[in-house]
Structures are given as structure tokens and as C-alpha cells.
Design a protein around this motif. Structure first.
Motif, PDB file in Angstrom:
ATOM      1  N   GLY A  76       0.816  -1.205   0.000  1.00 43.01           N
ATOM      2  CA  GLY A  76       0.000   0.000   0.000  1.00 43.01           C
ATOM      3  C   GLY A  76       0.851   1.257   0.000  1.00 43.01           C
ATOM      4  N   ALA A  98       1.566   4.569  -2.987  1.00 45.39           N
ATOM      5  CA  ALA A  98       1.203   5.941  -2.631  1.00 45.39           C
ATOM      6  C   ALA A  98       2.136   6.933  -3.318  1.00 45.39           C
ATOM      7  CB  ALA A  98       1.237   6.120  -1.121  1.00 45.39           C
ATOM      8  N   ILE A 127      -3.785   2.292  -3.966  1.00 49.62           N
ATOM      9  CA  ILE A 127      -3.367   1.825  -2.640  1.00 49.62           C
ATOM     10  C   ILE A 127      -4.256   0.669  -2.198  1.00 49.62           C
ATOM     11  CG2 ILE A 127      -3.158   2.458  -0.212  1.00 49.62           C
ATOM     12  CD1 ILE A 127      -2.583   5.328  -1.109  1.00 49.62           C
ATOM     13  N   SER A 128      -5.557   0.854  -2.319  1.00 54.26           N
ATOM     14  CA  SER A 128      -6.515  -0.165  -1.893  1.00 54.26           C
ATOM     15  C   SER A 128      -6.292  -1.479  -2.639  1.00 54.26           C
ATOM     16  CB  SER A 128      -7.944   0.332  -2.131  1.00 54.26           C
ATOM     17  OG  SER A 128      -8.160   1.593  -1.523  1.00 54.26           O
ATOM     18  N   GLY A 149      -7.893   2.700   6.095  1.00 57.85           N
ATOM     19  CA  GLY A 149      -7.089   3.843   6.471  1.00 57.85           C
ATOM     20  C   GLY A 149      -7.831   5.151   6.293  1.00 57.85           C
ATOM     21  N   VAL A 164      -9.398   5.638   3.109  1.00 60.20           N
ATOM     22  CA  VAL A 164      -8.483   4.786   2.339  1.00 60.20           C
ATOM     23  C   VAL A 164      -8.922   3.328   2.524  1.00 60.20           C
ATOM     24  CG1 VAL A 164      -6.082   4.184   1.847  1.00 60.20           C
ATOM     25  CG2 VAL A 164      -6.624   6.440   2.784  1.00 60.20           C
ATOM     26  N   ASN A 197      -9.364  -0.713   2.216  1.00 57.13           N
ATOM     27  CA  ASN A 197      -8.412  -1.796   1.964  1.00 57.13           C
ATOM     28  C   ASN A 197      -8.830  -2.651   0.766  1.00 57.13           C
ATOM     29  OD1 ASN A 197      -6.487  -1.198   3.935  1.00 57.13           O
ATOM     30  ND2 ASN A 197      -7.704  -2.181   5.531  1.00 57.13           N
ATOM     31  N   ILE A 238      -2.260   4.381   6.310  1.00 56.17           N
ATOM     32  CA  ILE A 238      -2.580   3.158   5.579  1.00 56.17           C
ATOM     33  C   ILE A 238      -2.548   2.017   6.581  1.00 56.17           C
ATOM     34  CG2 ILE A 238      -1.886   1.626   3.697  1.00 56.17           C
ATOM     35  CD1 ILE A 238      -0.548   4.067   2.379  1.00 56.17           C
ATOM     36  N   GLU A 249       0.106  -0.505  10.500  1.00 52.05           N
ATOM     37  CA  GLU A 249      -0.278   0.827  10.035  1.00 52.05           C
ATOM     38  C   GLU A 249       0.932   1.753  10.070  1.00 52.05           C
ATOM     39  OE1 GLU A 249      -3.524   4.338  11.216  1.00 52.05           O
ATOM     40  OE2 GLU A 249      -3.050   2.737  12.642  1.00 52.05           O
TER      41      GLU A 249
END
Length: 255
Positions: A139, A143, A152-153, A173, A186, A188, A206, A239
């Protein structure tokens, strides 16, 4: 509304992120068989106090919560996915523990989480932890300027699928800055090329949460906070707070 941060703001968030990293390290160092979750919370509180930082967790009460959160860390054990309350539970050999922590310093916020085993690790837990760590790394790598939130997801969910793990679909996120939770969300899960465009100065937390059973279903514990896997299998959570920059993603919550 999405706030784009200046370099000065990101540098300030970096200082908050260092405090978060130290608090997580203190909690992990204190974690041992027989130690209570409340003692881990105290270890993190000491780090925050020494840094002159506040906690965005302590007293936080979102709309779903029946009571304000009572700790500066979330301590989620075994089948607890996230939001575990640091209570008098004493760690046992082989427990899988996820610790989430935030810090507020000079008006800016950092947020990060780690997962690890206590005592003798189970091989399946080691695989779950490493898969969750890879999902976070994927992830973060996505970015970059020119990508979108969906990239990202998608990167996070691709690792989860490869590891045959589930993830809670309603949690993910978030933007971060002056407050712990800001726009944009954000997820997942997502499709590449979709969602909010990533621009220099965008700060994001994230946070993949992988569940070993392969299902996405979870339940909420009677405390109204702790999310648990519906099938009782174990979960892990990592995270980092990161900044999108022209030079690539900048991780703000490391030592």
C-alpha cells in the motif's frame, strides 16, 4: 475536505510520528507472558508524557462507540482485529498481539500499528503477521504522485488475496493531520485508477487488517469497541502514517 500539507506541516507530523514509534516500541518491549494489557498502555503513556504529547485515542468517542475510549493504545489479542481495550487481561504464551497508537504533538498527529507474537510463536501466526506487513508495504509503495486511492486499496487487497486472508470491509485507512481521522477514506479494497488523486502533501494512514480465516465477517464485542473475527481465527494489523511526495512516499511513523 482534503487538506494538502506543506513541507513544514509534514516535518511537524514527522515529530509526532517519532513519538508514536517510540510508544509502540515501548509497548512491544514490555509485552511478555504475564504482563497485562493495562501495563502496556502505561508504558506507552510514559513515552507520550515524556515527549509532551497528547493522545488522540484517549477519550475518543466516534458515533458507534457506547463509551469514550479509555486508553492511549488499542491492544487487540488473537481473534481481536482492532480497537481492543487495554484492560487487565494478562498475556499468555503464543498470543498474537496488535498494538495501535497515536500521538498529538504541536497540533499535528501521527498514527501507527504493529503486530507481533508473545512468547512461543505459532508458524501460522508468523505467516499472518508477515502477510499483513507485506500488505502495508504494498500500500505504501502505491502511494505515489499520479496514482489514486484505489491503487493503494488494490495493492493492499492483492496481498490479502494471495495470502488467502480476509479483511473487514467497513474499516481501512484515512487522511490524517491536525486530527487523527480526516478525509479521504483509504479502503483496503478498491479498483486501481479510481478514487481521490494522490498529490504531493497528502498525508494518509494506511492500515491493512488481515484475518486468517479468509472471511471478511467480523463481530463487535460486548464492550462496543473490539472487533473480532466472526469465525474465531486470528487477525493482524499494521499501520503507518505516510506523506505523498514528489520523491515518493515518506513514512512518518518510524524512529
Amino acid at each position: 475536505m482534503v487538506e494538502i500539507k506543506s513541507e513544514t506541516a509534514l516535518d511537524a507530523m514527522r515529530e509526532a510520528g517519532r513519538v508514536v514509534a517510540r510508544a509502540l516500541a515501548a509497548a512491544q518491549e514490555a509485552a511478555a507472558v504475564g504482563v497485562s494489557l493495562r501495563e502496556l498502555d502505561e508504558a506507552a503513556r510514559t513515552v507520550l508524557a515524556e515527549a509532551g504529547a497528547g493522545s488522540p485515542f484517549l477519550g475518543y468517542r466516534p458515533s458507534f462507540a457506547p463509551t469514550p475510549f479509555p486508553g492511549v493504545i488499542c491492544a487487540s489479542v488473537n481473534d481481536a482485529v482492532v480497537h481492543g481495550i487495554p484492560d487487565d487481561y494478562r498475556l499468555r504464551d503464543g498470543d498474537l498481539l496488535s498494538v495501535d497508537c497515536g500521538a498529538e504533538l504541536d497540533g499535528w498527529t501521527g498514527d501507527a500499528a504493529i503486530s507481533f507474537t508473545v512468547g512461543t510463536p505459532r508458524p501460522e501466526d508468523v505467516r499472518l503477521i508477515e502477510a499483513t506487513r507485506r500488505a502495508l508495504e504494498a500500500g505504501i509503495a502505491a502511494a505515489t504522485v499520479g496514482n489514486r486511492i484505489g491503487d493503494i486499496s488494490h495493492a493492499v487487497s492483492a496481498v490479502a488475496r494471495e495470502a488467502a486472508c480476509g479483511m473487514p470491509e467497513d474499516f481501512g485507512g484515512h487522511g490524517i493531520g491536525r486530527r487523527m481521522h480526516e478525509d479521504p477514506h483509504v479502503p483496503n479494497y478498491g479498483r486501481p485508477g479510481r478514487g481521490f488523486p494522490l498529490r504531493p502533501g497528502l498525508a494518509l494512514a494506511i492500515e491493512p487488517m488481515l484475518m486468517a480465516g479468509g472471511r471478511n465477517a467480523y463481530t463487535t464485542a460486548p464492550d462496543g469497541w473490539t472487533l473480532r473475527t466472526a469465525d474465531g481465527t486470528r487477525a493482524a494489523h499494521f499501520e503507518h502514517t505516510i506523506a505523498v511526495t514528489a520523491a515518493g512516499p515518506r513514512v512518518l511513523t518510524v524512529l
